[in-house]
Design an enzyme around this catalytic site. Structure first.
Site, short mmCIF file in Angstrom:
data_model
loop_
_atom_site.label_atom_id
_atom_site.label_comp_id
_atom_site.label_asym_id
_atom_site.label_seq_id
_atom_site.Cartn_x
_atom_site.Cartn_y
_atom_site.Cartn_z
CG ASP A 53 -23.33 31.08 53.55
OD1 ASP A 53 -22.21 31.21 54.07
OD2 ASP A 53 -24.27 31.89 53.78
CB SER A 54 -22.44 29.41 57.75
OG SER A 54 -22.65 30.78 57.46
CE1 TYR B 100 -20.14 26.30 59.28
CE2 TYR B 100 -18.98 26.85 57.25
CZ TYR B 100 -19.72 25.96 58.00
OH TYR B 100 -20.03 24.72 57.48
N GLY B 101 -18.36 32.21 61.84
CA GLY B 101 -17.39 33.15 62.43
C GLY B 101 -17.03 32.81 63.86
CB CYS C 191 -19.32 30.96 53.38
SG CYS C 191 -18.95 31.25 55.12
CG ASN C 192 -16.57 36.73 52.50
OD1 ASN C 192 -15.78 37.28 51.75
ND2 ASN C 192 -17.87 36.85 52.32
CB THR C 193 -16.17 32.39 57.66
OG1 THR C 193 -16.79 33.64 57.93
CG2 THR C 193 -15.45 31.91 58.88
CD GLU D 263 -29.15 32.39 58.42
OE1 GLU D 263 -29.88 31.41 58.56
OE2 GLU D 263 -28.39 32.55 57.43
CB CYS E 216 -20.74 39.07 55.24
SG CYS E 216 -21.83 37.76 55.83
CB THR E 217 -22.39 35.62 50.87
OG1 THR E 217 -22.43 34.70 51.96
CG2 THR E 217 -21.06 35.49 50.14
CG HIS E 218 -25.74 36.10 55.77
ND1 HIS E 218 -24.74 35.15 55.68
CD2 HIS E 218 -26.78 35.49 56.38
CE1 HIS E 218 -25.17 34.03 56.23
NE2 HIS E 218 -26.40 34.20 56.66
N1 DGL Z 1 -22.21 34.23 54.67
C1 DGL Z 1 -21.06 33.99 55.54
C2 DGL Z 1 -19.88 34.80 55.04
O1 DGL Z 1 -19.89 35.32 53.94
C3 DGL Z 1 -21.46 34.18 56.97
C4 DGL Z 1 -20.35 33.99 57.96
C5 DGL Z 1 -20.68 33.26 59.23
O2 DGL Z 1 -21.43 32.28 59.23
O3 DGL Z 1 -20.11 33.69 60.23
O4 DGL Z 1 -18.84 34.91 55.69
#
Ligand code: DGL
Length: 281
Positions: free
Chosen positions: A10-11, A42-43, A74-76, A152, A184-186
């Site tokens: 993940d990011s 990452y977005g 991570c979805n992105t 975070e 979003c996984t967060h």
């Molecule tokens: N956990 C990432 C997701 O599910 C965070 C996205 C990001 O870093 O912008 O998309």
């Protein structure tokens, strides 16, 4: 017997929510975690950079620590990097998409809220998921620009700005949604606090369990007894942050039920650049 190894990427810390699901489903599996905190979030990164980072970090990690399944938690990153990653390695790769299909199966009033990052809510595949699985539902989307960073910071003990978060959730109250998709996984990491802010929501849906089920399936197919419940108590093979690691990480992992013996920040050294994208894992 060799234990199954799962690499989770993940990011930032969001993939830990998915790691929790994987550990619950396969306690015997050893996990490796990579958080690309040097490029978080990452977005707001260009797609080409996300692809380069994912490939470089994952291929490096595989060279140091082999894995049987790779999970892009991570979805992105899943939307942009999966095809290139699958070309670069023969190890099965699992990605994540917002759980709109299960949400549509649960919602009683056909009003669903999608909470995600601004990058995720504008991806065309969201419209495709809605058309395919939730065409009879009203979808309200909130693309929150700050929430991943707040989460975070929450790891490091900084208080979540509850008032600002509550106000940002107003569109869900106005739309009377009975189901919220955590896209979003967060976000599952703060689900209990979201539930307090939206007490009228009945169903909370994320993709973690489905990803864990897919990992079990792939490990079974690879010949592992993935259902093995016995564990020596050790969760991690490695926990790696490409940049700074949130303070209090060790405590946070223990709190999630995923205690780690060693955490590595600024991995790899020196900073990555110019990856070879041709290596196979
Ligand atoms: N956990 C990432 C997701 O599910 C965070 C996205 C990001 O870093 O912008 O998309």
């Amino acid at each position: 017997m060799r234990l199954p190894h799962v690499l989770v990427f993940d990011s930032g810390v969001g993939g830990l929510s998915v790691s929790r699901n994987i550990h619950a489903a396969i306690p015997a599996a050893r996990l490796t975690y990579i958080a690309d905190t040097a490029c978080f979030p990452y977005g707001s990164q260009p797609e080409a950079l996300i692809i380069e980072r994912c490939l470089e970090l994952i291929l490096r990690s595989l060279a140091e620590t082999p894995a049987d399944v790779i999970v892009i938690a991570c979805n992105t990153a899943s939307t942009v990097a999966l095809p290139r990653l699958r070309e670069a390695t023969e190890i099965p790769v699992v990605g994540v998409v917002p759980a709109i299909k299960p949400a549509a199966a649960l919602s009683r009033n056909r009003r669903i809220g999608l909470l995600a990052t601004p990058a995720t809510i504008r991806r065309p595949y969201i419209d495709q998921l809605i058309d395919a699985f939730a065409a009879d539902c009203v979808l309200t989307r909130i693309g929150h620009p700050e929430l991943v960073r707040w989460i975070e910071d929450d790891v490091a003990g900084l208080a979540l700005p509850e008032q600002a978060l509550s106000e940002a959730l107003d569109p869900f109250r106005e739309a009377d949604v009975d189901t919220v998709v955590l896209g979003c996984t967060h976000y599952p990491l703060i689900q209990r606090r979201l539930q307090v802010l939206l007490p009228d929501v009945t169903f909370w849906v994320d993709s973690g369990e489905a990803i864990a089920r897919r990992a079990v399936y792939l490990l079974d197919a690879a010949g592992f007894d993935a259902g093995l419940k016995t564990s020596d108590g050790r969760v991690w093979e490695a926990v790696r942050f490409s940049g700074a690691m949130p303070e209090g990480m060790g405590r946070y992992l223990a709190h999630l039920g995923l205690p780690a013996e060693t955490l590595v920040s600024n991995w790899p050294e020196p900073p990555v650049a110019g990856a070879s994208l041709t290596a196979r894992g």
